[in-house]
Structure formats: structure tokens, C-alpha cells
Design a protein around this motif. Structure first.
Motif, short mmCIF file in Angstrom:
data_model
loop_
_atom_site.label_atom_id
_atom_site.label_comp_id
_atom_site.label_asym_id
_atom_site.label_seq_id
_atom_site.Cartn_x
_atom_site.Cartn_y
_atom_site.Cartn_z
N LEU A 1 9.91 -5.33 5.18
CA LEU A 1 10.96 -4.77 4.34
C LEU A 1 10.89 -5.41 2.97
N VAL A 2 10.98 -4.59 1.92
CA VAL A 2 10.90 -5.08 0.55
C VAL A 2 12.10 -4.57 -0.25
N PRO A 3 12.47 -5.24 -1.35
CA PRO A 3 13.56 -4.75 -2.20
C PRO A 3 13.22 -3.38 -2.80
N GLY A 4 14.24 -2.65 -3.23
CA GLY A 4 14.08 -1.31 -3.76
C GLY A 4 13.17 -1.18 -4.96
N HIS A 5 13.05 -2.24 -5.78
CA HIS A 5 12.25 -2.15 -7.01
C HIS A 5 10.74 -2.29 -6.78
N ILE A 6 10.32 -2.65 -5.57
CA ILE A 6 8.89 -2.82 -5.27
C ILE A 6 8.25 -1.45 -5.05
N THR A 7 7.12 -1.22 -5.72
CA THR A 7 6.40 0.06 -5.63
C THR A 7 5.00 -0.17 -5.08
N PRO A 8 4.32 0.89 -4.61
CA PRO A 8 2.93 0.73 -4.15
C PRO A 8 2.06 0.14 -5.27
N SER B 1 22.09 -2.42 -5.57
CA SER B 1 22.47 -3.10 -4.33
C SER B 1 21.29 -3.91 -3.79
N SER B 2 21.58 -4.74 -2.83
CA SER B 2 20.52 -5.58 -2.28
C SER B 2 19.93 -4.95 -1.01
N SER B 3 19.66 -3.64 -1.08
CA SER B 3 19.10 -2.96 0.09
C SER B 3 17.57 -3.11 0.12
N TYR B 4 17.04 -3.09 1.31
CA TYR B 4 15.59 -3.22 1.50
C TYR B 4 15.06 -1.91 2.07
N LYS B 5 13.78 -1.64 1.79
CA LYS B 5 13.14 -0.43 2.32
C LYS B 5 11.84 -0.83 3.01
N PRO B 6 11.38 -0.01 3.98
CA PRO B 6 10.14 -0.34 4.70
C PRO B 6 8.92 -0.19 3.80
N ALA B 7 7.90 -1.04 4.05
CA ALA B 7 6.66 -0.98 3.28
C ALA B 7 5.50 -1.35 4.21
N ILE B 8 4.32 -0.82 3.89
CA ILE B 8 3.11 -1.18 4.61
C ILE B 8 2.23 -1.98 3.65
N LEU B 9 1.74 -3.14 4.11
CA LEU B 9 0.95 -4.02 3.27
C LEU B 9 -0.54 -3.75 3.45
N VAL C 1 0.83 -1.20 0.00
CA VAL C 1 0.00 0.00 0.00
C VAL C 1 0.86 1.25 0.00
N GLU C 2 1.96 1.19 0.75
CA GLU C 2 2.79 2.38 0.90
C GLU C 2 4.24 1.97 1.04
N THR C 3 5.14 2.67 0.37
CA THR C 3 6.58 2.44 0.52
C THR C 3 7.32 3.68 0.04
N GLU C 4 8.58 3.75 0.36
CA GLU C 4 9.39 4.90 -0.05
C GLU C 4 9.65 4.82 -1.55
N PRO C 5 9.83 5.98 -2.21
CA PRO C 5 10.13 5.95 -3.64
C PRO C 5 11.52 5.36 -3.89
N VAL C 6 11.73 4.88 -5.12
CA VAL C 6 13.01 4.29 -5.49
C VAL C 6 14.04 5.41 -5.63
N VAL C 7 15.22 5.21 -5.04
CA VAL C 7 16.31 6.16 -5.17
C VAL C 7 17.20 5.69 -6.30
N LYS C 8 17.52 6.59 -7.21
CA LYS C 8 18.32 6.22 -8.38
C LYS C 8 19.65 5.61 -7.93
N GLY C 9 19.99 4.46 -8.52
CA GLY C 9 21.22 3.76 -8.19
C GLY C 9 21.07 2.78 -7.04
N GLN C 10 19.97 2.85 -6.32
CA GLN C 10 19.75 1.97 -5.18
C GLN C 10 19.37 0.56 -5.63
N THR C 11 18.83 0.41 -6.83
CA THR C 11 18.36 -0.90 -7.29
C THR C 11 19.50 -1.88 -7.52
#
Length: 189
Positions: A163-170, A148-156, A136-146
Motif C-alpha cells: 500500500l502506498v500514499p495517494g501521490h505515488i504514481t507508476p 487525506s492520509s489514505s493508501y492505495k494498492p500498488a505492485i512493485l 510498476v502499477e497502481t491506481e490513478p490519483v483521485v482528485k481530493g484524495q491527496t
């Protein structure tokens, strides 16, 4: 009653300790470098809901209560609790909110779950291993972040944070583990 070794105790098992029934909330095996391996078990007493922690040697015998594990369909939740129906006998059982616990977030109408029933009372529930939910909600993708194997917080869609991979969008549907709410993969539907 059936005697089992402590290392085989799992979440949702019903144990008899000193004549009282307990539902296992968590069970972890610890193997220290020195010393005896132990199993740490957090349980809830069925009669009054008191939570208890126990630690046993992994080879120690514990008594598992005889419970019937049967498939049930989740119907609905109300002030009384969570209502389930046995699809074979059409018998309905109610579990209180405290017994369902964190699993409540994953319950969907018509979902098939395994209920542990002892003397006509639902004691514990086992969810399917995976659930497909929408981000439902997650932070926008930061250029160059995809790269690396970093994860960002998301609300389902069920309100759970993960935590989801950087390429996942709302709006993306993902598969998560119901045990801990962790990301598995993007849904294939």
C-alpha cells in the motif's frame, strides 16, 4: 548452546528444542491484561522442513544453537536453489527455495545479506532492513484524495503488493521495509 529468554527470540534465530534444530520464522510477544506474558514462535525443523508452533512464557529459558552469522553476497538463483558467496573466503553456499521463502522477492544480484551458517550449511538469511524498488502499477490519483492520509494498492518491480500514499504514481522509486513489504518513503535518488 546458549540459553536465552524466550522474549528475546527473533526471526532467523536457530533454536535447539528436544535435540533438534529449528529456524525461527516468526516470533511475537503477547502481554495480556491478565495472566502471564507469552512468546509465540513459529519454526521450521531444519532436518525435514516440518513447521512447528511453540508458546513459552517470556521469561522461560530456550536454547539457541551456535551459528555463525556472516555477510554473503547473493549471486544467482537456479533449479538447485539460491547461491551466495562469502566475500572474504570466496566460499559458496546454496540455500533451498523453502529456506529462503518470502525473502526471495527482495534478493538482487550482488546484494549483501547475513547468512546463519551451522556446520557448513546455510540455515537462515537476514535481508537488509530497507529495499528501494520501483512502483510498476497502481491506481490513478483521485482528485481530493491527496489531502487525506489514505493508501492505495500498488505492485512493485519485484512483484510484491503493498500500500502506498495517494501521490505515488507508476515509475516512482520507493523505500520499503523488507520485513513486511510496507511503504516507508519515496526514494531520494
Amino acid at each position: 548452546m546458549v540459553k536465552i529468554i524466550a522474549s528475546s527470540v527473533r526471526k532467523g534465530n536457530v533454536l535447539e528444542v528436544e535435540g533438534k534444530l529449528y529456524v525461527v520464522l516468526t516470533a511475537q510477544n503477547f502481554h495480556p491484561g491478565k495472566g502471564t506474558p507469552v512468546t509465540q514462535v513459529d519454526m521450521r525443523r531444519i532436518v525435514d522442513g516440518v513447521k512447528v508452533s511453540e508458546r513459552w512464557k517470556t521469561t522461560e529459558q530456550v536454547e539457541r544453537a551456535f551459528v555463525e552469522d556472516a555477510a554473503h553476497s547473493f549471486l544467482y538463483a537456479d533449479d538447485e536453489g539460491f547461491h551466495f558467496m562469502n566475500p572474504e573466503s570466496y566460499d559458496q553456499l546454496v540455500m533451498d527455495k523453502e529456506s529462503v521463502g518470502d525473502a526471495a522477492a527482495y534478493l538482487e544480484e550482488g546484494m549483501s545479506v547475513i547468512l546463519s551458517v551451522h556446520e557448513g550449511r546455510a540455515l537462515a538469511l537476514e535481508l537488509p532492513r530497507h529495499a528501494t524498488l520501483e512502483v510498476v502499477e497502481t491506481e490513478p490519483v483521485v482528485k481530493g484524495q491527496t489531502a487525506s492520509s489514505s493508501y492505495k494498492p500498488a505492485i512493485l518491480s519485484n512483484g510484491v503488493r503493498t500500500l502506498v500514499p495517494g501521490h505515488i504514481t507508476p515509475g516512482t522509486r520507493i523505500v520499503i521495509l523488507t520485513e513486511d513489504g510496507s511503504y516507508v518513503e519515496r526514494a531520494k535518488d
